[in-house]
Design a protein around this motif. Sequence first.
Motif, PDB file in Angstrom:
ATOM      1  N   GLU A  38       0.862  -1.168   0.000  1.00 17.80           N
ATOM      2  CA  GLU A  38       0.000   0.000   0.000  1.00 17.80           C
ATOM      3  C   GLU A  38       0.908   1.229   0.000  1.00 17.80           C
ATOM      4  N   ILE A  39       0.548   2.219  -0.812  1.00 15.62           N
ATOM      5  CA  ILE A  39       1.279   3.472  -0.815  1.00 15.62           C
ATOM      6  C   ILE A  39       0.380   4.562  -0.260  1.00 15.62           C
ATOM      7  N   ILE A  40       0.999   5.530   0.393  1.00  8.53           N
ATOM      8  CA  ILE A  40       0.275   6.685   0.883  1.00  8.53           C
ATOM      9  C   ILE A  40       0.531   7.804  -0.119  1.00  8.53           C
ATOM     10  N   VAL A  41      -0.549   8.364  -0.646  1.00  7.37           N
ATOM     11  CA  VAL A  41      -0.479   9.347  -1.720  1.00  7.37           C
ATOM     12  C   VAL A  41      -1.095  10.659  -1.243  1.00  7.37           C
ATOM     13  N   ASN A  42      -0.310  11.737  -1.378  1.00 10.22           N
ATOM     14  CA  ASN A  42      -0.796  13.058  -1.001  1.00 10.22           C
ATOM     15  C   ASN A  42      -1.123  13.831  -2.271  1.00 10.22           C
ATOM     16  N   ARG A  43      -2.383  14.164  -2.439  1.00  6.64           N
ATOM     17  CA  ARG A  43      -2.829  14.872  -3.650  1.00  6.64           C
ATOM     18  C   ARG A  43      -2.551  16.370  -3.582  1.00  6.64           C
ATOM     19  N   ALA A  44      -2.181  16.895  -2.419  1.00  7.22           N
ATOM     20  CA  ALA A  44      -1.941  18.326  -2.280  1.00  7.22           C
ATOM     21  C   ALA A  44      -0.491  18.697  -2.597  1.00  7.22           C
ATOM     22  N   LEU A  45       0.408  17.732  -2.642  1.00  7.57           N
ATOM     23  CA  LEU A  45       1.814  18.039  -2.922  1.00  7.57           C
ATOM     24  C   LEU A  45       2.027  18.309  -4.401  1.00  7.57           C
ATOM     25  N   ALA A  46       2.897  19.251  -4.687  1.00  8.77           N
ATOM     26  CA  ALA A  46       3.256  19.549  -6.072  1.00  8.77           C
ATOM     27  C   ALA A  46       4.308  18.550  -6.526  1.00  8.77           C
ATOM     28  N   PRO A  47       4.060  17.843  -7.620  1.00 10.95           N
ATOM     29  CA  PRO A  47       5.067  16.896  -8.111  1.00 10.95           C
ATOM     30  C   PRO A  47       6.260  17.647  -8.675  1.00 10.95           C
ATOM     31  N   LYS A  48       7.431  17.037  -8.534  1.00 13.42           N
ATOM     32  CA  LYS A  48       8.641  17.625  -9.107  1.00 13.42           C
ATOM     33  C   LYS A  48       9.435  16.517  -9.778  1.00 13.42           C
ATOM     34  N   ASP A  49      10.447  16.898 -10.515  1.00 14.50           N
ATOM     35  CA  ASP A  49      11.292  15.924 -11.189  1.00 14.50           C
ATOM     36  C   ASP A  49      11.846  14.938 -10.157  1.00 14.50           C
ATOM     37  N   GLY A  50      11.640  13.652 -10.397  1.00 14.43           N
ATOM     38  CA  GLY A  50      12.110  12.613  -9.489  1.00 14.43           C
ATOM     39  C   GLY A  50      11.072  12.098  -8.517  1.00 14.43           C
ATOM     40  N   SER A  51       9.924  12.802  -8.397  1.00 19.61           N
ATOM     41  CA  SER A  51       8.858  12.338  -7.496  1.00 19.61           C
ATOM     42  C   SER A  51       8.282  11.023  -8.005  1.00 19.61           C
ATOM     43  N   VAL A  52       7.921  10.131  -7.080  1.00 23.16           N
ATOM     44  CA  VAL A  52       7.132   8.959  -7.445  1.00 23.16           C
ATOM     45  C   VAL A  52       5.678   9.412  -7.368  1.00 23.16           C
ATOM     46  N   VAL A  53       4.951   9.205  -8.455  1.00 26.32           N
ATOM     47  CA  VAL A  53       3.600   9.740  -8.561  1.00 26.32           C
ATOM     48  C   VAL A  53       2.614   8.667  -9.001  1.00 26.32           C
ATOM     49  N   VAL A  54       1.353   8.913  -8.692  1.00 22.85           N
ATOM     50  CA  VAL A  54       0.264   8.185  -9.309  1.00 22.85           C
ATOM     51  C   VAL A  54      -0.211   9.100 -10.433  1.00 22.85           C
ATOM     52  N   ALA A  55      -0.077   8.612 -11.656  1.00 20.98           N
ATOM     53  CA  ALA A  55      -0.408   9.409 -12.831  1.00 20.98           C
ATOM     54  C   ALA A  55      -1.574   8.774 -13.572  1.00 20.98           C
ATOM     55  N   ILE A  56      -2.331   9.619 -14.248  1.00 20.45           N
ATOM     56  CA  ILE A  56      -3.385   9.154 -15.148  1.00 20.45           C
ATOM     57  C   ILE A  56      -2.975   9.617 -16.534  1.00 20.45           C
ATOM     58  N   LEU A  57      -2.613   8.656 -17.370  1.00 18.56           N
ATOM     59  CA  LEU A  57      -2.195   8.960 -18.740  1.00 18.56           C
ATOM     60  C   LEU A  57      -3.234   8.376 -19.682  1.00 18.56           C
ATOM     61  N   ASP A  58      -3.950   9.265 -20.377  1.00 15.99           N
ATOM     62  CA  ASP A  58      -5.012   8.845 -21.291  1.00 15.99           C
ATOM     63  C   ASP A  58      -5.947   7.838 -20.626  1.00 15.99           C
TER      64      ASP A  58
END
Length: 135
Positions: free
Chosen positions: A67-87
Amino acid sequence: MIKAGAEPGHIPVAPVAVPAGYPSPSQDYFSSELDLNEHLIKDKTSTFVVRVAGDSMEPAGISDGDEIIVNRALAPKDGSVVVAILDDELTIKRLRITRAGIVLQSDNPEYPPIRVPELSDLRIWGVVTWCLHHV
């Protein structure tokens, strides 16, 4: 001794660090409690727990079933591990911002990087802050 009736969400904490090398005599009591919500979550209204499927981020310590804890309020930056929605497809990847454009990169070299085409619909859903890794 472990206190009965601890606050919900609070977990007893041992009074000493446990060596990962040579064994040492253990303590049979706990001296305090740790609130995991307070320790792991900085913004309760913007934080979610997401279960991981797949092994593309294993070298980062994120494995299938974790399980990962994901903060939607943080601004992503280069190198961040993110949950992305691509198409309209969800993925967990490392965000790379390059001169040539945006790349969603797996830490597992068996998966090729995803170069995000200019006209694609990319949304960063949130930034991964912790991984609850199963052993």
